[in-house]
Design an enzyme around this catalytic site. Structure first.
Site, PDB file in Angstrom:
ATOM      1  N   ILE A 143      65.160  70.491  76.462  1.00 15.75           N
ATOM      2  CA  ILE A 143      65.849  70.171  77.712  1.00 15.75           C
ATOM      3  C   ILE A 143      66.698  68.926  77.468  1.00 15.75           C
ATOM      4  O   ILE A 143      66.229  67.942  76.892  1.00 15.75           O
ATOM      5  CB  ILE A 143      64.855  69.916  78.865  1.00 15.75           C
ATOM      6  CG1 ILE A 143      63.847  71.059  79.009  1.00 15.75           C
ATOM      7  CG2 ILE A 143      65.624  69.695  80.163  1.00 15.75           C
ATOM      8  CD1 ILE A 143      64.422  72.356  79.487  1.00 15.75           C
ATOM      9  N   LYS A 144      67.958  68.977  77.915  1.00 16.98           N
ATOM     10  CA  LYS A 144      68.862  67.851  77.728  1.00 16.98           C
ATOM     11  C   LYS A 144      68.837  66.947  78.956  1.00 16.98           C
ATOM     12  O   LYS A 144      69.053  67.401  80.080  1.00 16.98           O
ATOM     13  CB  LYS A 144      70.287  68.342  77.471  1.00 16.98           C
ATOM     14  CG  LYS A 144      70.451  69.072  76.155  1.00 16.98           C
ATOM     15  CD  LYS A 144      71.850  69.631  75.972  1.00 16.98           C
ATOM     16  CE  LYS A 144      72.816  68.591  75.497  1.00 16.98           C
ATOM     17  NZ  LYS A 144      74.133  69.191  75.142  1.00 16.98           N
ATOM     18  N   ILE A 145      68.595  65.672  78.696  1.00 19.83           N
ATOM     19  CA  ILE A 145      68.600  64.648  79.741  1.00 19.83           C
ATOM     20  C   ILE A 145      69.567  63.550  79.303  1.00 19.83           C
ATOM     21  O   ILE A 145      69.490  63.080  78.166  1.00 19.83           O
ATOM     22  CB  ILE A 145      67.201  64.035  79.948  1.00 19.83           C
ATOM     23  CG1 ILE A 145      66.171  65.109  80.317  1.00 19.83           C
ATOM     24  CG2 ILE A 145      67.241  62.949  81.020  1.00 19.83           C
ATOM     25  CD1 ILE A 145      64.744  64.574  80.428  1.00 19.83           C
TER      26      ILE A 145
END
Length: 381
Positions: free
Chosen positions: A139-141
């Site tokens: 997941i990209k944050i």
């Protein structure tokens, strides 16, 4: 002649593909990137999905079906994107298994509208992780002030995280600290840390795009030929210098005794990922950033054009540690003429968040337009 992309592996660098396109998945083009070019991962962002979904007709059937089912715009977007993410994850799963969970990842970004909302980010990360249900998902944050605590908590919870929109050394250090402290928390709780994967996505070409513009603007304010020549000599230098200095930080952090203790418990380092490595300025070599940032324990995520160009004429050498004193001098020279590092990198992160948000909203507008068109057709019937 050996494919230069395949030579990068011998240097310790992984190539990830910076794109997801359903038509490429169906045609076999994506599989060829894995088989022939050594691609071992995939990244995506709202801009990529916006272009992919708007281009051609690969998504039309699913979108029309979802609209007829009465799904709202967000549900339609997520259903289409998650189907692609799962498909790519399954393509990459054999690579993930062979690499012992160190490559073979596909990345899915949280909504850019949550870039300044820690709790909202955490909720979406958890929902995406559970919905996609693939171990090789990241997941990209974004590495915003609100993103950093969400990054740490997500990693502590055992979720693989790709931290995006990093432009500065200080921000990179915050990201590395969030990763290491999350592993320490898990280890203290007797939880496994051997399958937690994370990359720190450090953006490259956008630095030169902004700094070069500032250099040009500064040159217009002086008639001194030697000063103009000095300013010209700095063009196209800041991005590579910045990334090379980050790599020095990476080495010092992950070769230190603190991380060594985590390594003994099975942890892997959080690799720097070079993002935005396509060359924006046509005056520069089209594989400039890919060639100048090669080194062990790194990832380069490339769009298709850069992959094709590097395959054709990329030159492979250990380059990431070339001339570190010069990299320091470049940053100092920019500071001396009033191009301030902290201001530039903060502006780039702010603009990065806004660009992704703009693409996200444009995609939603496109979906909403299709919803209205189908609804109008149904009324006519």
């Amino acid at each position: 002649m050996t494919n230069p992309l395949l030579q990068l592996k011998a240097q310790g660098q992984s190539v990830w593909y910076d794109n997801i396109d359903r038509s490429q998945l169906a045609s076999g083009q994506f599989q060829r990137l894995l088989d022939e070019d050594g691609v071992v991962g995939v990244t995506a962002n709202p801009t990529i999905f916006e272009k992919s979904i708007r281009a051609g007709h690969a998504y039309d059937e699913q979108m029309n079906q979802l609209i007829r089912e009465g799904k709202n715009t967000n549900d339609i977007y997520e259903a289409m994107v998650i189907q692609d993410i799962r498909t790519v994850a399954d393509f990459l799963r054999p690579i993930y298994d062979r690499a012992n969970g160190q490559d073979g990842f596909v990345s899915l970004e949280v909504s850019p509208d949550l870039a300044h909302d820690t709790q909202g980010t955490l909720a979406q990360v958890s929902r995406f992780w559970n919905t996609v249900d693939r171990p090789n998902l990241m997941i990209k944050i974004p590495a915003t002030p609100a993103g950093i605590p969400a990054i740490r908590q997500s990693l502590t919870g055992g979720i693989n995280i790709n931290i995006t929109l990093i432009f500065s050394l200080n921000n990179y250090r915050e990201v590395a600290e969030a990763f290491i402290s999350a592993l320490e928390t898990r280890l203290a709780a007797a939880k496994d840390i051997s399958r937690i994967a994370s990359v720190a996505s450090f953006f490259v070409s956008r630095v030169d795009t902004l700094v070069d513009k500032l250099l040009e603007d500064t040159a217009k304010t002086t008639s001194d030929a030697s000063q103009q020549q000095h300013l010209k000599s700095l063009e196209g230098k800041a991005a590579i210098a910045n990334a090379r200095l980050v790599y020095q930080d990476f080495k010092s952090i992950f070769e230190a005794p603190r991380f060594a203790a985590l390594q003994r418990a099975g942890a892997y380092a959080q690799r720097p990922l070079w993002a935005s490595t396509s060359t924006k300025n046509p005056a520069y070599r089209d594989v400039l950033y890919a060639e100048e940032l090669i080194g062990p324990h790194t990832v380069d995520t490339m769009p298709l054009e850069t992959i094709q160009n590097f395959r054709d004429h990329g030159q492979v050498r250990y380059s990431i540690e070339d001339n570190i004193p010069e990299a320091l001098a470049i940053i100092a020279s920019l500071e001396a003429i009033g191009i301030h590092y902290d201001q530039v990198t903060q502006q780039l992160q702010d603009e990065g968040v806004q660009k992704f948000a703009d693409s996200f909203h444009a995609l939603f507008e496109g979906i909403a337009g299709k919803q209205k068109a189908i609804a109008a057709q149904q009324i006519k019937k």
